[in-house]
Design a protein around this motif. Structure first.
Motif, PDB file in Angstrom:
ATOM      1  N   PRO A  56     -11.976 -23.104  38.369  1.00 28.50           N
ATOM      2  CA  PRO A  56     -11.497 -22.751  37.028  1.00 28.50           C
ATOM      3  C   PRO A  56     -11.505 -23.954  36.085  1.00 28.50           C
ATOM      4  O   PRO A  56     -11.292 -25.098  36.513  1.00 28.50           O
ATOM      5  CB  PRO A  56     -10.062 -22.271  37.277  1.00 28.50           C
ATOM      6  CG  PRO A  56     -10.041 -21.854  38.714  1.00 28.50           C
ATOM      7  CD  PRO A  56     -10.999 -22.798  39.404  1.00 28.50           C
ATOM      8  N   PRO A 111      -6.455 -13.458  41.848  1.00 23.86           N
ATOM      9  CA  PRO A 111      -7.202 -14.030  40.725  1.00 23.86           C
ATOM     10  C   PRO A 111      -8.029 -15.254  41.146  1.00 23.86           C
ATOM     11  O   PRO A 111      -7.871 -15.781  42.251  1.00 23.86           O
ATOM     12  CB  PRO A 111      -6.102 -14.416  39.739  1.00 23.86           C
ATOM     13  CG  PRO A 111      -4.894 -14.646  40.580  1.00 23.86           C
ATOM     14  CD  PRO A 111      -5.016 -13.689  41.738  1.00 23.86           C
ATOM     15  N   CYS A 113      -7.848 -18.308  40.383  1.00 21.87           N
ATOM     16  CA  CYS A 113      -7.083 -19.495  40.775  1.00 21.87           C
ATOM     17  C   CYS A 113      -6.765 -19.465  42.267  1.00 21.87           C
ATOM     18  O   CYS A 113      -6.853 -20.490  42.946  1.00 21.87           O
ATOM     19  CB  CYS A 113      -5.809 -19.631  39.946  1.00 21.87           C
ATOM     20  SG  CYS A 113      -4.694 -18.206  40.072  1.00 21.87           S
ATOM     21  N   ASN A 114      -6.405 -18.310  42.779  1.00 18.85           N
ATOM     22  CA  ASN A 114      -6.105 -18.186  44.201  1.00 18.85           C
ATOM     23  C   ASN A 114      -7.367 -18.291  45.042  1.00 18.85           C
ATOM     24  O   ASN A 114      -7.381 -18.962  46.078  1.00 18.85           O
ATOM     25  CB  ASN A 114      -5.392 -16.864  44.500  1.00 18.85           C
ATOM     26  CG  ASN A 114      -4.920 -16.809  45.938  1.00 18.85           C
ATOM     27  OD1 ASN A 114      -4.106 -17.618  46.362  1.00 18.85           O
ATOM     28  ND2 ASN A 114      -5.470 -15.882  46.692  1.00 18.85           N
ATOM     29  N   GLU A 154       0.446 -26.129  39.031  1.00 15.38           N
ATOM     30  CA  GLU A 154       1.566 -25.242  39.349  1.00 15.38           C
ATOM     31  C   GLU A 154       2.574 -25.237  38.203  1.00 15.38           C
ATOM     32  O   GLU A 154       3.044 -24.180  37.772  1.00 15.38           O
ATOM     33  CB  GLU A 154       2.252 -25.680  40.646  1.00 15.38           C
ATOM     34  CG  GLU A 154       3.461 -24.822  40.980  1.00 15.38           C
ATOM     35  CD  GLU A 154       4.325 -25.386  42.092  1.00 15.38           C
ATOM     36  OE1 GLU A 154       5.334 -24.717  42.421  1.00 15.38           O
ATOM     37  OE2 GLU A 154       4.034 -26.466  42.629  1.00 15.38           O
ATOM     38  N   ALA A 157       1.113 -23.322  35.166  1.00 16.01           N
ATOM     39  CA  ALA A 157       0.670 -21.933  35.348  1.00 16.01           C
ATOM     40  C   ALA A 157       1.664 -20.956  34.731  1.00 16.01           C
ATOM     41  O   ALA A 157       2.868 -21.076  34.922  1.00 16.01           O
ATOM     42  CB  ALA A 157       0.484 -21.633  36.833  1.00 16.01           C
ATOM     43  N   ASN A 159       0.790 -17.581  35.085  1.00 17.19           N
ATOM     44  CA  ASN A 159       0.571 -16.453  35.975  1.00 17.19           C
ATOM     45  C   ASN A 159       1.272 -16.754  37.306  1.00 17.19           C
ATOM     46  O   ASN A 159       1.038 -17.806  37.913  1.00 17.19           O
ATOM     47  CB  ASN A 159      -0.940 -16.277  36.173  1.00 17.19           C
ATOM     48  CG  ASN A 159      -1.297 -15.194  37.147  1.00 17.19           C
ATOM     49  OD1 ASN A 159      -0.852 -15.202  38.296  1.00 17.19           O
ATOM     50  ND2 ASN A 159      -2.127 -14.264  36.711  1.00 17.19           N
ATOM     51  N   ASP A 161       0.847 -15.504  40.252  1.00 21.97           N
ATOM     52  CA  ASP A 161      -0.086 -15.651  41.373  1.00 21.97           C
ATOM     53  C   ASP A 161      -0.700 -17.045  41.400  1.00 21.97           C
ATOM     54  O   ASP A 161      -0.869 -17.637  42.466  1.00 21.97           O
ATOM     55  CB  ASP A 161      -1.194 -14.597  41.299  1.00 21.97           C
ATOM     56  CG  ASP A 161      -0.677 -13.188  41.564  1.00 21.97           C
ATOM     57  OD1 ASP A 161       0.315 -13.044  42.316  1.00 21.97           O
ATOM     58  OD2 ASP A 161      -1.278 -12.245  41.027  1.00 21.97           O
ATOM     59  N   CYS A 162      -1.049 -17.566  40.228  1.00 29.11           N
ATOM     60  CA  CYS A 162      -1.638 -18.914  40.164  1.00 29.11           C
ATOM     61  C   CYS A 162      -0.599 -19.966  40.519  1.00 29.11           C
ATOM     62  O   CYS A 162      -0.895 -20.910  41.253  1.00 29.11           O
ATOM     63  CB  CYS A 162      -2.224 -19.169  38.778  1.00 29.11           C
ATOM     64  SG  CYS A 162      -3.673 -18.159  38.413  1.00 29.11           S
ATOM     65  N   LYS A 163       0.603 -19.799  40.011  1.00 33.06           N
ATOM     66  CA  LYS A 163       1.682 -20.740  40.334  1.00 33.06           C
ATOM     67  C   LYS A 163       1.873 -20.804  41.850  1.00 33.06           C
ATOM     68  O   LYS A 163       1.952 -21.881  42.430  1.00 33.06           O
ATOM     69  CB  LYS A 163       2.968 -20.289  39.637  1.00 33.06           C
ATOM     70  CG  LYS A 163       4.108 -21.271  39.732  1.00 33.06           C
ATOM     71  CD  LYS A 163       5.308 -20.809  38.940  1.00 33.06           C
ATOM     72  CE  LYS A 163       5.246 -21.117  37.485  1.00 33.06           C
ATOM     73  NZ  LYS A 163       5.210 -22.498  37.085  1.00 33.06           N
ATOM     74  N   ALA A 165      -0.342 -19.915  44.184  1.00 30.88           N
ATOM     75  CA  ALA A 165      -1.554 -20.450  44.831  1.00 30.88           C
ATOM     76  C   ALA A 165      -1.568 -21.972  44.787  1.00 30.88           C
ATOM     77  O   ALA A 165      -1.835 -22.627  45.798  1.00 30.88           O
ATOM     78  CB  ALA A 165      -2.790 -19.887  44.150  1.00 30.88           C
ATOM     79  N   TYR A 166      -1.297 -22.549  43.625  1.00 29.01           N
ATOM     80  CA  TYR A 166      -1.312 -24.011  43.520  1.00 29.01           C
ATOM     81  C   TYR A 166      -0.189 -24.646  44.334  1.00 29.01           C
ATOM     82  O   TYR A 166      -0.376 -25.706  44.936  1.00 29.01           O
ATOM     83  CB  TYR A 166      -1.241 -24.450  42.050  1.00 29.01           C
ATOM     84  CG  TYR A 166      -2.451 -24.016  41.256  1.00 29.01           C
ATOM     85  CD1 TYR A 166      -3.747 -24.210  41.756  1.00 29.01           C
ATOM     86  CD2 TYR A 166      -2.318 -23.406  40.026  1.00 29.01           C
ATOM     87  CE1 TYR A 166      -4.860 -23.816  41.032  1.00 29.01           C
ATOM     88  CE2 TYR A 166      -3.425 -23.009  39.282  1.00 29.01           C
ATOM     89  CZ  TYR A 166      -4.694 -23.211  39.797  1.00 29.01           C
ATOM     90  OH  TYR A 166      -5.803 -22.828  39.074  1.00 29.01           O
TER      91      TYR A 166
END
Length: 173
Positions: A56, A111, A113-114, A154, A157, A159, A161-163, A165-166
């Motif tokens: 990304p 997403p 990011c994940n 993180e 983020a 989102n 899900d992104c938070k 994932a990171y």
């Protein structure tokens, strides 16, 4: 001046392989990189011919800022021997690494990011033990760049899900 192509190459490679920080434009602060490091900077992405794996834009930008902020001590890891070892390893293993990145990316849920975070870290963990010993100082720099970048991502983020994932990958490998 750093060209867009070099920035994209550097940012992608910095996050996909443990010692790949040597492919990022750390030379922005350094006087001059050794010839093997210049080769790594310009050619490493070509050695990892991914099809689906995507980094990304936010990740690219965050990693680039971290790399451009490397201390002189961290920049000292960019030696002719380390970069030569990296170049040889990337040539020999690039297609396999790219295949694993693509497979992990396709199989990860959620997403982009994940998909990026999970597939990148899984691939790094798989290949890091096989990176030549001469690149270990570069790997230390790569780990610092990764951890700091993932923490910043993180924190930024919006989102959930992104938070998540990171956060899940920030400890690194």
């Amino acid at each position: 001046m750093i060209s867009s192509r070099i920035v994209q190459r550097g940012a992608l490679t910095a996050v996909i392989v443990s010692a790949s920080v040597l492919t990022t434009p750390a030379s922005a602060q350094a006087a001059e990189l050794p010839p093997a490091c210049q080769t790594a900077l310009l050619e490493t992405l070509d050695k990892f011919p991914v099809v689906d794996f995507t980094v990304p834009q936010k990740v690219q930008n965050t990693v680039l800022v971290e790399v451009l902020s490397l201390s002189e001590a961290d920049q000292a890891a960019f030696t002719q021997a380390a970069c030569s070892a990296w170049n040889n390893w990337a040539t020999a293993n690039g297609k396999a690494v790219a295949g694993d990145l693509d497979t992990g990316y396709r199989n990860a849920a959620g997403p982009v990011c994940n998909k990026f975070a999970r597939s990148a870290l899984a691939t790094i963990k798989k290949y890091a033990p096989n990176i030549p010993a001469e690149t270990r100082e570069l790997e230390k720099v790569a780990k610092k760049v990764w951890a700091t970048s993932m923490q910043k991502l993180e924190n930024q983020a919006t989102n959930a899900d992104c938070k998540q994932a990171y956060n899940a990958v920030k400890v690194g490998w």
